[in-house]
Design a protein around this motif. Sequence first.
Motif, PDB file in Angstrom:
ATOM      1  N   LYS A  68      40.084  47.047  42.489  1.00 29.54           N
ATOM      2  CA  LYS A  68      39.154  46.445  42.346  1.00 29.54           C
ATOM      3  C   LYS A  68      39.383  45.082  41.562  1.00 29.54           C
ATOM      4  N   ASP A  69      39.974  45.293  40.515  1.00 33.63           N
ATOM      5  CA  ASP A  69      40.439  44.045  39.568  1.00 33.63           C
ATOM      6  C   ASP A  69      41.901  43.956  40.065  1.00 33.63           C
ATOM      7  N   LYS A  70      42.282  42.543  39.898  1.00 29.60           N
ATOM      8  CA  LYS A  70      43.693  42.260  39.917  1.00 29.60           C
ATOM      9  C   LYS A  70      44.167  41.650  38.548  1.00 29.60           C
ATOM     10  N   HIS A 122      44.804  35.898  57.549  1.00 29.90           N
ATOM     11  CA  HIS A 122      44.676  37.125  56.699  1.00 29.90           C
ATOM     12  C   HIS A 122      44.603  38.310  57.698  1.00 29.90           C
ATOM     13  N   GLU A 129      46.731  43.434  55.057  1.00 29.02           N
ATOM     14  CA  GLU A 129      46.958  42.673  53.906  1.00 29.02           C
ATOM     15  C   GLU A 129      45.712  42.697  53.006  1.00 29.02           C
ATOM     16  N   ASP A 130      45.969  43.115  51.760  1.00 36.06           N
ATOM     17  CA  ASP A 130      44.766  42.987  50.688  1.00 36.06           C
ATOM     18  C   ASP A 130      45.285  41.724  49.878  1.00 36.06           C
ATOM     19  N   TRP A 131      44.233  40.688  50.079  1.00 38.11           N
ATOM     20  CA  TRP A 131      44.397  39.570  49.208  1.00 38.11           C
ATOM     21  C   TRP A 131      42.820  38.907  49.230  1.00 38.11           C
ATOM     22  N   ARG A 132      42.558  38.047  48.261  1.00 41.40           N
ATOM     23  CA  ARG A 132      41.255  37.621  47.955  1.00 41.40           C
ATOM     24  C   ARG A 132      41.333  36.160  48.034  1.00 41.40           C
ATOM     25  N   ASP A 133      40.337  35.428  47.838  1.00 44.69           N
ATOM     26  CA  ASP A 133      40.226  33.925  47.985  1.00 44.69           C
ATOM     27  C   ASP A 133      40.855  33.551  46.640  1.00 44.69           C
ATOM     28  N   GLU A 193      44.179  33.660  45.981  1.00 36.43           N
ATOM     29  CA  GLU A 193      45.383  34.428  45.903  1.00 36.43           C
ATOM     30  C   GLU A 193      46.346  33.789  46.652  1.00 36.43           C
ATOM     31  N   ASP A 194      45.974  32.939  48.017  1.00 36.12           N
ATOM     32  CA  ASP A 194      46.797  32.218  48.680  1.00 36.12           C
ATOM     33  C   ASP A 194      47.304  30.861  48.101  1.00 36.12           C
TER      34      ASP A 194
END
Lengths: 397, 229
Positions: free
Chosen positions: B30-32, B148, B152-156, B158-159
């Motif tokens: 949920k949180d990173k 994406h 892959e699990d990444w959110r806005d 993070e790239d």
Amino acid sequence: MGDPLFNNGFDLGVVLIVLVKSLIGFTFVMVGVIFMIWFERKVIADMQNRIGPNRAGPFGLLQTLADGIKLIFKEDLRPDRADPLVFRLAPYLSVAPAFLTFCIVPIGGVFTSGQDGSVHLFGHTTYLQVADPPIGVLFLLAMSSIGVYGVMLAGWSSGSKYPLLGAVRASAQMVSYEAALGLSVVTVILMTGSLSTHDIVATQAGRFLDWNLVTTAVVPFVIFSIAACAELNRPPFDLVEAEQELVGGFHTEYSSIRFGMFYLAEFMNTITMSAIIVTLFLGGPSGPVLFGPQQIWPLVWFTLKLLGFLFGFVWLRATLPRFRYDQLMDLGWKGLIPASLVWLILVAVIRVGNDQDWPRVVGPLVGLGVAGAVFLLLLGALRTSATRRHDEAEVGS
Amino acid sequence: MGYLAGFAVTFQKMFKWTPSGETVTVQYPKDKRPKPERLHGRHVLNRYEDGMEKCIGCELCAGVCPAKCIYVRGADNPPDDPVSPGERYGFVYEINFLRCIHCDLCVEACPTEAITESKLFEFSFTNRQDAIYTKSELVVGDDGRPQHLPWEDWRDGEDIPTSAWMRATAAHGAAIHEGEVAWSAELGYGTRAPEPAQSDADLSRSLVSEVREADSGYQSSDDAHGGGH
């Protein structure tokens, strides 16, 4: 004397009430265990900057249930070298005494204003405890001794070295702390004049000053609490399961629901021991009736006191590091047992003095004198043994 | 307090009365937690601002790779529709992420800053084929961001930045070049701001001046030497 339920013969109603009481008692403990495990994990997580279980159900309340279901569906392993019968028997030997001890705990009933804590149900009169045997507290000691068998047999029958070592530690620890446990209970029995838990609670009813905590002057309470903690194999006395040294202690080879039963027994014992401490020293269900029906309040007070103790055990676990084995034995044999013996003598002499109308000062003085003599003798004995050990070491080297 | 002080500590932590009692657990999926600036994640193949690919198919990355996880084949650019500005381009480009150790040597080796490592690493492949990233998966999209992919699990956010940081062995990695723009312009991001100072500003400044002096000294002696001939 005894539960008034059986005074007017023995009919179907009586049998039903006994059955229902057993069922309610069992449910109380089982539900208690479920929430105790959740409570412990949550509180200890808070104390360690963690969150704790929060996935199953609201606030993770159903985590224990989920764990239980998981354990039931896991493979039940039995090592090749295990003794099949004893290996299967041991978990039950562990759980049964844990519940049986709870049977003698009065969880409710009004003891003030001339009432004796009995309730009327379907034309029968009974106490709010599953059983009130006249031997009461002796039953407690007997059951906690049988609990040692569960642990010992589990360790021995696994046919593996770590469980055996864990079981040897466990039984040595439980046997040595049982002495301190028993001796501190004796002071309570001296004050009450009865072994029955119902009578013990009845004599503490009313004022706070009547609680055995006060009448026995705190020391037996402290000794009993420490010894109970050791008896439960809970931290800081969890040498039995010291995972850094013994893998999992006596239940290393257990899996599936058999392991679950040891876990259950451990938490059941925690609840039972807290309930026993509340019964023996803190007046059991006694407390002021604030408003509403007066039968409710004893239950509330009992539960609150119980919760206080359960929190205390969790707090201990979060705070204290584990004892070393020799420290454990030193505390038990050289600390708690002499202290409880001395206190027992003191309480006994004061009690006799009161009965015999001795002047007020004589009782404590005689008591202190005897206690001092005992203390000096003990000190001498310890010193002699230390000197001998020293000499032996010199001869040996 | 002696023996009892410990109980106060745990009790305070339970109610989070002290700063040290704050919950440190991060509810991960949920949180990173924020990622370190120089984290090594999966690679991307960058493009110039006009959309041209930077890769020229020179295979230096494949040559330097200690895990032998990169496979490159170059080809001549089609004259009517060039893929990269130069003569050749990366025709096949594959990285096996089951072998990659994220040492970043390929990034060091790349002469055109085509391959860089992003901070993305939270993947859950369900088969070995997915772990081998082909060129079409590695090249950044038309907006300059990594593609994406479904596993892959990444959110806005993070790239950013996909072009990592100044390379340790690069000439402009020396402290003397601090504050200079060191990275060629990229599709979607343009020219990246220069790298922040390495650590202590004063320390690095004094180091820079020392290096400058040493540099100029070397330069002048060289000149003098040359003049002597």
